[in-house]
Scaffold this motif. Structure first.
Motif, PDB file in Angstrom:
ATOM      1  N   ASN A 112      39.752 -53.754  50.274  1.00 49.40           N
ATOM      2  CA  ASN A 112      39.445 -53.144  51.559  1.00 49.40           C
ATOM      3  C   ASN A 112      39.730 -51.645  51.508  1.00 49.40           C
ATOM      4  O   ASN A 112      38.938 -50.818  51.986  1.00 49.40           O
ATOM      5  N   GLU A 113      40.851 -51.276  50.908  1.00 51.54           N
ATOM      6  CA  GLU A 113      41.231 -49.868  50.785  1.00 51.54           C
ATOM      7  C   GLU A 113      40.295 -49.122  49.824  1.00 51.54           C
ATOM      8  O   GLU A 113      39.995 -47.944  50.025  1.00 51.54           O
ATOM      9  N   ILE A 114      39.842 -49.822  48.784  1.00 52.79           N
ATOM     10  CA  ILE A 114      38.890 -49.223  47.843  1.00 52.79           C
ATOM     11  C   ILE A 114      37.588 -48.895  48.578  1.00 52.79           C
ATOM     12  O   ILE A 114      37.032 -47.796  48.432  1.00 52.79           O
ATOM     13  N   SER A 126      23.936 -48.718  53.114  1.00 46.65           N
ATOM     14  CA  SER A 126      23.669 -48.502  51.693  1.00 46.65           C
ATOM     15  C   SER A 126      24.714 -49.193  50.820  1.00 46.65           C
ATOM     16  O   SER A 126      24.388 -49.741  49.762  1.00 46.65           O
ATOM     17  N   ILE A 127      25.975 -49.166  51.267  1.00 47.02           N
ATOM     18  CA  ILE A 127      27.037 -49.863  50.526  1.00 47.02           C
ATOM     19  C   ILE A 127      26.766 -51.369  50.514  1.00 47.02           C
ATOM     20  O   ILE A 127      26.931 -52.035  49.492  1.00 47.02           O
ATOM     21  N   PHE A 137      27.768 -53.611  59.422  1.00 44.99           N
ATOM     22  CA  PHE A 137      27.495 -53.265  58.024  1.00 44.99           C
ATOM     23  C   PHE A 137      28.783 -53.263  57.192  1.00 44.99           C
ATOM     24  O   PHE A 137      28.779 -53.698  56.039  1.00 44.99           O
ATOM     25  N   PHE A 138      29.872 -52.751  57.779  1.00 47.95           N
ATOM     26  CA  PHE A 138      31.139 -52.731  57.049  1.00 47.95           C
ATOM     27  C   PHE A 138      31.624 -54.152  56.774  1.00 47.95           C
ATOM     28  O   PHE A 138      32.089 -54.452  55.658  1.00 47.95           O
ATOM     29  N   SER A 139      31.528 -55.023  57.766  1.00 46.87           N
ATOM     30  CA  SER A 139      31.962 -56.417  57.598  1.00 46.87           C
ATOM     31  C   SER A 139      31.172 -57.106  56.498  1.00 46.87           C
ATOM     32  O   SER A 139      31.739 -57.818  55.654  1.00 46.87           O
ATOM     33  N   TYR A 192      32.111 -55.514  53.074  1.00 46.89           N
ATOM     34  CA  TYR A 192      33.460 -55.928  52.649  1.00 46.89           C
ATOM     35  C   TYR A 192      33.474 -57.384  52.192  1.00 46.89           C
ATOM     36  O   TYR A 192      34.107 -57.712  51.176  1.00 46.89           O
ATOM     37  N   ALA A 193      32.770 -58.254  52.922  1.00 43.91           N
ATOM     38  CA  ALA A 193      32.726 -59.678  52.558  1.00 43.91           C
ATOM     39  C   ALA A 193      32.146 -59.867  51.157  1.00 43.91           C
ATOM     40  O   ALA A 193      32.672 -60.643  50.349  1.00 43.91           O
ATOM     41  N   LEU A 194      31.079 -59.139  50.857  1.00 44.04           N
ATOM     42  CA  LEU A 194      30.453 -59.238  49.534  1.00 44.04           C
ATOM     43  C   LEU A 194      31.327 -58.598  48.455  1.00 44.04           C
ATOM     44  O   LEU A 194      31.457 -59.131  47.349  1.00 44.04           O
TER      45      LEU A 194
END
Length: 245
Positions: free
Chosen positions: A98-100, A159-160, A232-234, A237-239
């Motif tokens: 998560n921090e990365i 994009s991430i 998008f963040f969720s 992060y899940a992936l």
């Protein structure tokens, strides 16, 4: 918090040490100067008014250049590192995934902010040099550049998310561009949905320019952009959390 700070420094160093991103900053600076000179000596022939140069440059950046640059940087920090295996060295450090993810996202924002700072300074200096600006307009121009960062955040996170589904950096860039174009065209083809698409608000900084700001509209847009960012963040992060390296 300290691990995120160190992570941001490391990821930012990766970006700014790459020659292509140094060259990009220089090219954008040259483009800004060229637009100012052409506008001044052609009397606005290319529809770029020198008296409004910083905002014209900002429009070009937010609508075209910055999204493309984001797709490139994301591909290098995520898909390329997954492809060449260097991500393994990152995840073995005493820092959570998560921090990365947050560190990389903020590092990308810092690079984008550096682009905005350079173009803001160049545009403003050229306006002042040619005597086309007023002191009273400088705070509004500065505010426009600051708030333009918010619509950029969901673009970075999208994009991430796409990079986590891509096998390599080239496919990450290609799919990011393709999906971005599809989303943009959907708003043009179906005008009714344009108000619900985050890409429609790349020029929302215009709401902050003028005698009276529409507070209700601004708050609505902020809520929409934050909602997209969270989704998008969720997903990203899940992936990223489940991925095996």
């Amino acid at each position: 918090m300290n691990t995120i700070r160190i992570g941001i420094i490391n990821e930012s160093t990766k970006i700014f040490k790459r020659s292509k991103y140094k060259v990009l900053l220089i090219c954008i600076g040259i483009l800004s100067i060229a637009l100012g000179l052409i506008s001044n000596y052609t009397g606005g022939l290319i529809n770029v008014s020198l008296s409004n140069l910083p905002l014209n440059i900002l429009s070009i950046l937010t609508n075209v250049l910055i999204p493309l640059i984001i797709f490139m940087v994301v591909a290098d920090l995520f898909a390329a590192e997954q492809e060449n295996g260097t991500i393994k060295a990152v995840i073995t450090r005493p820092i959570s995934r998560n921090e990365i993810l947050i560190s990389k996202m903020i590092a990308i924002l810092i690079y984008v902010a550096s682009i905005l700072i350079i173009t803001f300074i160049i545009g403003l200096v050229m306006e002042i040099f040619f005597g086309r600006t007023q002191i009273i307009s400088i705070p509004e121009i500065f505010m426009a550049y600051v708030v333009s960062i918010l619509p950029i955040i969901p673009t970075i996170l999208l994009s991430i998310l796409i990079s986590q589904l891509s096998k390599n950096s080239s496919s990450s860039v290609m799919f990011s561009v393709l999906i971005y174009i599809i989303i943009m065209l959907s708003g043009i083809i179906v005008p009714k949905v344009s108000s619900m698409i985050f890409i429609s608000y790349t020029n929302w900084y215009k709401l902050f320019i003028g005698a009276q700001m529409p507070i209700k509209s601004i708050l609505t847009i902020i809520g929409l952009l934050l909602g997209y960012s969270l989704i998008f963040f969720s997903g990203a992060y899940a992936l990223f959390e489940k991925k095996e390296y």
